[in-house]
Scaffold this active site. Structure first.
Site, PDB file in Angstrom:
ATOM      1  N   ILE A 173       6.977   7.646  16.325  1.00  0.00           N
ATOM      2  CA  ILE A 173       5.958   8.684  16.414  1.00  0.00           C
ATOM      3  C   ILE A 173       6.082   9.390  15.072  1.00  0.00           C
ATOM      4  O   ILE A 173       7.157   9.879  14.702  1.00  0.00           O
ATOM      5  CB  ILE A 173       6.132   9.613  17.639  1.00  0.00           C
ATOM      6  CG1 ILE A 173       4.945  10.581  17.738  1.00  0.00           C
ATOM      7  CG2 ILE A 173       7.471  10.306  17.663  1.00  0.00           C
ATOM      8  CD1 ILE A 173       4.853  11.318  19.068  1.00  0.00           C
ATOM      9  N   SER A 174       5.025   9.367  14.303  1.00  0.00           N
ATOM     10  CA  SER A 174       5.074   9.758  12.895  1.00  0.00           C
ATOM     11  C   SER A 174       5.296  11.251  12.687  1.00  0.00           C
ATOM     12  O   SER A 174       5.154  12.055  13.609  1.00  0.00           O
ATOM     13  CB  SER A 174       3.781   9.334  12.202  1.00  0.00           C
ATOM     14  OG  SER A 174       3.663   7.934  12.226  1.00  0.00           O
TER      15      SER A 174
END
Length: 164
Positions: free
Chosen positions: A87-88
């Site tokens: 999850i960036s």
């Protein structure tokens, strides 16, 4: 303000500070506030560690600070040199979304659904008249993202398990 909202707001303030010269749009900020990041992380590990953390309603308070830190989190993969899903970093995600300049009614194709958070953010930006189609090649990751999207009743966001 509960703990999640406090951390969510702090992260938004950090993002505003980082991009003070080119502010994030109000629409992107609203999508962020309406789409809590922690809802998209059931299991994660931090870069450089091998320890996986399971996240649920019963232990969310233990993880909320990490979940709302401005850094990516590993969602799938045990080798830091070959991480297939994260999850960036939130500030980066919000900047990218803003640069897309999505409008109500747009249709979006995303390659790499990951947690589904980015797809859900885009779904908020394009509204109920728009659609987001997000492909994910890793079956386990696609299933988790699709379940989260279904739980949130984001009817305009579609997670598709496929190789793009």
């Amino acid at each position: 303000m509960d703990t999640v909202e406090k951390y969510q707001q702090q992260l938004l303030e950090q993002t505003r500070y980082i991009y003070y010269e080119t502010p994030i749009s109000e629409a992107t900020e609203q999508a962020y506030l309406a789409t809590p990041r922690h809802m998209f992380v059931r299991r994660y590990r931090e870069w450089g560690t091998k320890e996986w953390h399971e996240v649920g309603a019963e232990n969310l308070a233990e993880h909320v600070a990490t979940l709302y830190t401005n850094k990516p989190l590993v969602l799938f993969g045990d080798d830091d040199n070959n991480i297939p899903s994260t999850i960036s970093q939130p500030s980066f995600v919000l900047r990218m979304l803003d640069m897309l300049q999505l409008k109500l009614g747009d249709t979006v194709f995303e390659l790499g659904a990951g947690s589904g958070w980015n797809a859900a953010l885009m779904g908020h930006l394009v509204g109920s008249e728009g659609h987001v189609y997000s492909l994910e090649i890793i079956p386990e990751v696609a299933q988790m993202a699709a379940q989260t999207i279904e739980t949130l009743e984001s009817k305009n966001v579609h997670i598709i398990e496929a190789d793009g």
